[in-house]
Design a protein around this motif. Structure first.
Motif, PDB file in Angstrom:
ATOM      1  N   ARG A 789      73.415  41.540  40.609  1.00  0.00           N
ATOM      2  CA  ARG A 789      73.726  41.506  39.176  1.00  0.00           C
ATOM      3  C   ARG A 789      74.931  42.390  38.865  1.00  0.00           C
ATOM      4  O   ARG A 789      75.852  41.998  38.126  1.00  0.00           O
ATOM      5  CB  ARG A 789      72.523  41.990  38.363  1.00  0.00           C
ATOM      6  N   LEU A 790      74.921  43.606  39.411  1.00  0.00           N
ATOM      7  CA  LEU A 790      75.994  44.556  39.133  1.00  0.00           C
ATOM      8  C   LEU A 790      77.321  44.085  39.707  1.00  0.00           C
ATOM      9  O   LEU A 790      78.367  44.196  39.054  1.00  0.00           O
ATOM     10  CB  LEU A 790      75.618  45.926  39.695  1.00  0.00           C
ATOM     11  N   LEU A 791      77.299  43.538  40.927  1.00  0.00           N
ATOM     12  CA  LEU A 791      78.540  43.054  41.536  1.00  0.00           C
ATOM     13  C   LEU A 791      79.085  41.842  40.785  1.00  0.00           C
ATOM     14  O   LEU A 791      80.302  41.699  40.607  1.00  0.00           O
ATOM     15  CB  LEU A 791      78.301  42.709  43.007  1.00  0.00           C
ATOM     16  N   THR A 792      78.187  40.966  40.357  1.00  0.00           N
ATOM     17  CA  THR A 792      78.637  39.804  39.570  1.00  0.00           C
ATOM     18  C   THR A 792      79.307  40.258  38.281  1.00  0.00           C
ATOM     19  O   THR A 792      80.363  39.745  37.894  1.00  0.00           O
ATOM     20  CB  THR A 792      77.443  38.879  39.258  1.00  0.00           C
ATOM     21  N   GLU A 793      78.695  41.248  37.643  1.00  0.00           N
ATOM     22  CA  GLU A 793      79.276  41.772  36.410  1.00  0.00           C
ATOM     23  C   GLU A 793      80.616  42.460  36.683  1.00  0.00           C
ATOM     24  O   GLU A 793      81.584  42.303  35.922  1.00  0.00           O
ATOM     25  CB  GLU A 793      78.299  42.744  35.745  1.00  0.00           C
ATOM     26  N   ALA A 794      80.673  43.214  37.793  1.00  0.00           N
ATOM     27  CA  ALA A 794      81.927  43.904  38.136  1.00  0.00           C
ATOM     28  C   ALA A 794      83.045  42.904  38.398  1.00  0.00           C
ATOM     29  O   ALA A 794      84.181  43.074  37.927  1.00  0.00           O
ATOM     30  CB  ALA A 794      81.711  44.799  39.359  1.00  0.00           C
ATOM     31  N   GLY A 795      82.754  41.851  39.172  1.00  0.00           N
ATOM     32  CA  GLY A 795      83.758  40.834  39.449  1.00  0.00           C
ATOM     33  C   GLY A 795      84.218  40.137  38.187  1.00  0.00           C
ATOM     34  O   GLY A 795      85.412  39.842  38.016  1.00  0.00           O
ATOM     35  N   SER A 796      83.273  39.886  37.273  1.00  0.00           N
ATOM     36  CA  SER A 796      83.620  39.226  36.014  1.00  0.00           C
ATOM     37  C   SER A 796      84.503  40.127  35.160  1.00  0.00           C
ATOM     38  O   SER A 796      85.460  39.662  34.516  1.00  0.00           O
ATOM     39  CB  SER A 796      82.346  38.868  35.248  1.00  0.00           C
ATOM     40  N   VAL A 797      84.174  41.415  35.126  1.00  0.00           N
ATOM     41  CA  VAL A 797      84.978  42.361  34.360  1.00  0.00           C
ATOM     42  C   VAL A 797      86.408  42.394  34.883  1.00  0.00           C
ATOM     43  O   VAL A 797      87.390  42.356  34.112  1.00  0.00           O
ATOM     44  CB  VAL A 797      84.347  43.768  34.414  1.00  0.00           C
ATOM     45  N   LEU A 798      86.558  42.466  36.207  1.00  0.00           N
ATOM     46  CA  LEU A 798      87.891  42.502  36.803  1.00  0.00           C
ATOM     47  C   LEU A 798      88.650  41.207  36.521  1.00  0.00           C
ATOM     48  O   LEU A 798      89.851  41.221  36.221  1.00  0.00           O
ATOM     49  CB  LEU A 798      87.787  42.745  38.306  1.00  0.00           C
ATOM     50  N   ARG A 799      87.955  40.081  36.614  1.00  0.00           N
ATOM     51  CA  ARG A 799      88.617  38.807  36.325  1.00  0.00           C
ATOM     52  C   ARG A 799      89.088  38.764  34.880  1.00  0.00           C
ATOM     53  O   ARG A 799      90.223  38.382  34.594  1.00  0.00           O
ATOM     54  CB  ARG A 799      87.636  37.668  36.623  1.00  0.00           C
ATOM     55  N   ARG A 800      88.228  39.220  33.958  1.00  0.00           N
ATOM     56  CA  ARG A 800      88.628  39.213  32.549  1.00  0.00           C
ATOM     57  C   ARG A 800      89.762  40.193  32.270  1.00  0.00           C
ATOM     58  O   ARG A 800      90.558  39.991  31.361  1.00  0.00           O
ATOM     59  CB  ARG A 800      87.421  39.552  31.662  1.00  0.00           C
ATOM     60  N   GLY A 801      89.837  41.267  33.095  1.00  0.00           N
ATOM     61  CA  GLY A 801      90.888  42.249  32.899  1.00  0.00           C
ATOM     62  C   GLY A 801      92.176  41.928  33.622  1.00  0.00           C
ATOM     63  O   GLY A 801      93.124  42.719  33.569  1.00  0.00           O
ATOM     64  N   GLY A 802      92.210  40.815  34.327  1.00  0.00           N
ATOM     65  CA  GLY A 802      93.434  40.398  34.996  1.00  0.00           C
ATOM     66  C   GLY A 802      93.500  40.709  36.472  1.00  0.00           C
ATOM     67  O   GLY A 802      94.411  40.250  37.170  1.00  0.00           O
ATOM     68  N   SER A 803      92.539  41.490  37.011  1.00  0.00           N
ATOM     69  CA  SER A 803      92.518  41.800  38.449  1.00  0.00           C
ATOM     70  C   SER A 803      91.743  40.698  39.168  1.00  0.00           C
ATOM     71  O   SER A 803      90.646  40.923  39.713  1.00  0.00           O
ATOM     72  CB  SER A 803      91.890  43.172  38.682  1.00  0.00           C
ATOM     73  N   VAL A 804      92.329  39.490  39.171  1.00  0.00           N
ATOM     74  CA  VAL A 804      91.611  38.305  39.626  1.00  0.00           C
ATOM     75  C   VAL A 804      91.273  38.377  41.106  1.00  0.00           C
ATOM     76  O   VAL A 804      90.155  38.063  41.538  1.00  0.00           O
ATOM     77  CB  VAL A 804      92.422  37.037  39.297  1.00  0.00           C
TER      78      VAL A 804
END
Length: 910
Positions: A789-804
């Motif tokens: 759950r935490l890694l999925t959220e972290a990846g989503s946060v980075l994607r939304r912030g531009g660190s795709v």
């Protein structure tokens, strides 16, 4: 006259169904078949046909009787004792209804080394307890070589309703037997009489008997005796005349003897019937011989005889005037009691006689009621104890009323039990242990009736009275009883004061009751968010193990919960396994179900979804034996099914948990059901609805004193929902609520990390948000699903912030971890995020997505092995094999074993 089996005319459908049922049982696929028909239409002959075709089966036959009640569960006692002399019903286990049902099922599984046929005749006369047990058996034999065949009339309706419910659920088949046609009636008349009859006689016989085979038999006898038949249009009591006419010519003494016997039942003690009829031993012998020649009574061994068909008995019984019936029942009671007959047999007669003011009847009826309670036969106990109240009147001892309240609880009539127990407390002058017993019963009944305030007051007074009498052990036991039930119904805030009181009462005692009090207090404290010395809980658990008392299985399971919440997962697993062994020794399915649910929660925490599914399924399956823990089991099972990607099943299970918990006023299952609903709504994008559920979860948890985030991990999902709704004040409030506990509680750390990350992202600091989430994931070594759950959220946060690119890497790791755990739902969420991030999402259909365990199962399935064969080969349960196959199908985008076989070559690649 020619001997035939006439009832098999026009019975092809039922006979084919019997053959199919027996064939299935031979293959290990058990089932149930019920034949429904009016009396005399040929139900019993269907059972005989089943017996004749049951080569190689162990056969047990039970027959119901509208009057005879020699034992609770009498009809099943007859059948199961014939199959297995060690059946618990032969001993009438004294651990209550749920334990008895559990023991019967276990013995049935043990006895089913060869196919078994349980044949139950005249189920309409079975008591409510027997019907409940029949229903449980029929729901549990689909994977056993056991066939159940029952016959019944449509009225009384209880048995027919049971059969129809089983059929509606796919656990039985019900076939209605019709009377014989005019053509079949003519055939039967010819066969039975040995000559073809004139058409007007055949027509009159058919109209007179309505195609009932038994009455056709009696019509033939009347033709042979009288040379004719009564006019069916002029004779309103044709059936009665045909049956009673069979006794013509047996003599006045024999007829009087038969009438007296009808008071005793279809089966009767000949000597007792003779005494009622005023016959000496020689007269009894002569009467039996005359009735046997007439073909209406058959003499058996040990002085027991029987009417050859229940309709003969009922025809005579109906002729007896009501006042004479009551006198004869009273005489039967006195004779049976003097002869030392089983107490339930004598009580049955007393219950139908006018025994007001009869001290002997009061004693026998009370003893019969208590025996029935110990055997778990609530309906029989209520019947006997209500009769005891009628016998004793205003002088009935309070203990009889208390026993009646207990019996009513066994039957689920909690409100009636409250009325009885409250009346005892208010009207009877009690002292000492009797007063404590009455208050304890009032408390228990009030609790099950949903009146917690009344339960509080009654239990509090019972504890105080015991303590005042210096009986601190009883006082502590009463306090512990309420602390345990209140924990699951009202929450730890409600349970904690009584648990603390129990602990204080036995603070100087090192025996198991003190250990049990420490564990109940420790668990309630931890759930309530208070500090409690874990070392004390460890010492208390060691005390229980040293004494090795199976009755303390629930207390050891409390330690398993404490260890889980403290993070000592190895100790938790060991404690729950031992508690399960103890509960199994005792045979208490309610405690076993609780322990299985706690085990499922532990496995869910550890990310072992296959084990969680197995434990939760077991807990739910035990619910029909003792529903006290069913709603909790359903709530946890719904969460497990959700993680496995079985959303329809999960939604249905959560709905069942909600409905049952609401009806039983239980809070814990509601939290688990809403947690699953919250995840489901969020996944479907229904943010507004999810917010409503999140707020309800918070309200329920706080109202019941749940401050321990790990017990029901709803708060981290609530953080995500509030963030999605841009309600960052709610997010901040959850962070503040869990911040102090995050120093020691794993789940609180997850809540705080997700909340702070949501707040950081809200302020455009995506790097800090992702770092918080990754750091928290790294600390989830024993909670792999939280890490996903935490890694999925972290990846989503980075994607939304531009660190795709960085986000894709983390999301890919989340997908792999989810797949390794078999967490289909989390894998799908992480995969969807990976796809949005532009990462290479594996096509459904690539074999290298499979885990090692899934690959092994897939290889054997592709070789044509069944689930049970794969389970045996890999030392797994069939349930685990099915879970691996479902994951394999989902990952490969296929739907069947046929598709798997086509792709078998892929699984052999290195």
């Amino acid at each position: 006259m020619q001997a035939v089996t006439p009832d098999l005319l026009e019975r092809e459908v039922i006979l084919e169904a019997v053959d199919a049922l027996l064939a299935g049982a031979r293959q290990g696929n058990g089932g149930a078949l019920f034949a429904v028909a009016e009396a005399g239409v040929g139900k019993s002959v269907v059972l005989q046909a089943a017996r004749d075709n049951a080569d190689g089966f162990g056969v047990g036959i039970g027959r119901g009787d509208g009057v005879e009640a020699t034992l609770p569960y009498g009809i099943l006692h007859q059948a199961l004792a014939a199959i297995d002399p060690r059946s618990p019903l032969t001993r009438m286990a004294a651990d209550g209804r749920a334990a008895l049902f559990y023991a019967v099922l276990n013995r049935l599984e043990t006895a089913a080394t060869t196919p078994l046929l349980i044949a139950l005749d005249d189920l309409q006369w079975a008591d409510a307890d027997s019907l409940d047990l029949v229903s449980v058996i029929c729901r549990r034999i689909t994977s056993l070589p056991v066939a159940v065949i029952g016959t019944m009339r449509p009225h009384p309706a209880a048995a027919h309703d049971m059969a129809r419910t089983l059929a509606a659920d796919g656990n039985a088949r019900v076939i209605r037997l019709a009377p014989l046609s005019a053509t079949a009636t003519a055939t039967l008349l010819t066969r039975r009489g040995g000559a073809e009859l004139q058409s007007d006689i055949v027509d009159r016989a058919w109209r007179l008997t309505a195609g009932n085979p038994l009455l056709i038999e009696q019509a033939v006898a009347m033709l042979e005796r009288d040379g004719g038949l009564p006019d069916p249009d002029a004779e309103s009591t044709a059936e009665h005349q045909l049956l009673v006419g069979r006794f013509a010519g047996t003599g006045d003494d024999a007829l009087q003897f038969a009438r007296a016997a009808s008071v005793l039942g279809v089966r009767f003690r000949a000597a007792v019937a003779g005494d009622i009829a005023g016959l000496d031993a020689a007269g009894v012998d002569a009467a039996l011989e005359s009735l046997a020649r007439a073909g209406v009574v058959a003499a058996g061994s040990d002085g027991v005889a029987a009417f050859v068909h229940p309709l003969f008995r009922s025809a005579l019984y109906d002729e007896i005037a009501t006042p004479l019936r009551a006198r004869w029942h009273g005489r039967a009671f006195a004779l049976l009691a003097a002869a030392g007959a089983p107490v339930a047999e004598a009580a049955h007669q007393a219950g139908r006689a006018d025994v007001a003011g009869d001290a002997a009847a009061l004693d026998v009826l009370t003893r019969a009621g208590l025996e029935a309670i110990r055997a778990g036969a609530g309906a029989a106990a209520v019947r006997h104890l209500r009769a005891a109240l009628r016998a004793g009147g205003d002088t009935t001892p309070a203990a009889v009323n208390i026993a009646l309240a207990e019996a009513l609880l066994l039957t689920g009539s909690a409100a009636d039990a409250v009325t009885i127990a409250a009346d005892v407390v208010q009207r009877h002058v009690l002292a000492g242990a009797a007063q404590v017993d009455a208050l304890r019963m009032l408390g228990r009944a009030s609790f099950y009736a949903g009146s917690l305030a009344s339960a509080d007051a009654a239990y509090d007074e019972a504890v105080t009275l015991s303590a005042d009498r210096d009986d601190t052990t009883t006082a502590a036991e009463v306090a512990l009883e309420y602390a345990a039930v209140a924990l699951f119904a009202a929450g730890p805030a409600h349970s904690l004061p009584m648990a603390g009181r129990a602990r204080q009462l036995v603070s100087d005692n090192t025996e198991p009751v003190a250990a049990a009090a420490t564990l109940a207090w420790t668990l309630a404290n931890i759930l309530n968010g208070e500090a409690a010395p874990y070392a004390d809980a460890v010492a208390a658990a060691a005390t229980l193990r040293r004494h090795n008392i199976a009755d303390r299985a629930a207390s050891l399971a409390f330690f398993g919960a404490v260890a889980t919440l403290t993070g000592d997962l190895g100790a938790a697993s060991d404690a729950l396994a031992t508690a399960h062994d103890w509960a199994t020794q005792r045979g208490d399915p309610v405690i076993i179900s609780f322990i299985a649910t706690a085990t499922a929660m532990l496995a869910l925490r550890c990310g072992d979804l296959a084990a969680a599914d197995l434990a939760a399924s077991r807990a739910v399956a035990l619910g029909d034996l003792g529903p006290a823990g069913l709603a909790w089991a359903q709530g946890v099972a719904g969460e497990v099914l959700h993680h496995l990607g079985k959303d329809d099943e999960s939604e249905a299970m959560s709905a069942a948990a909600t409905a049952l918990a609401t009806s039983r006023h239980e809070w814990l299952p509601l939290l688990w059901a809403d947690l699953t609903n919250l995840q489901r709504l969020r996944a479907r994008g229904r943010v507004a609805d999810a917010v409503v559920v999140a707020k309800r979860l918070a309200t329920v948890a706080r109202a019941h004193g749940i401050a321990e985030a790990c017990f029901v991990p709803w708060a981290q999902e609530a953080v995500a929902v509030h963030a999605a709704a841009s309600d960052f004040d709610a997010v901040a409030a959850l962070v503040a609520e869990h911040e102090v506990a995050s120093a020691t509680c794993h789940q609180a750390r997850v809540v705080v990390a997700r909340g702070l990350a949501a707040l950081a992202e809200h302020h455009d600091d995506t790097a800090a948000a992702a770092a918080l989430l990754e750091s928290a994931a790294a600390a989830c070594g024993d909670a792999p699903l939280d890490a996903v759950r935490l890694l999925t959220e972290a990846g989503s946060v980075l994607r939304r912030g531009g660190s795709v690119a960085q986000g894709r890497s983390i999301l890919g790791d989340a997908v792999r971890r989810a797949n390794d755990s078999g967490a289909v739902w989390l894998a799908e969420r992480a995969t969807a995020e990976l796809h949005v991030a532009g990462g290479r999402r594996r096509r459904r259909g690539e074999a290298d997505e499979l885990t090692a365990a899934e690959r092994r199962v897939a290889l054997l399935a592709a070789d044509g092995l069944s689930n049970s064969e794969i389970a045996a080969a890999l030392f797994l349960s069939p349930k685990t094999v099915d879970t691996h196959l479902q994951h394999t199908y989902a990952k490969l985008g296929i739907n069947s074993r046929r598709d798997l076989i086509r792709r078998a070559a892929e699984f052999t690649q290195d």
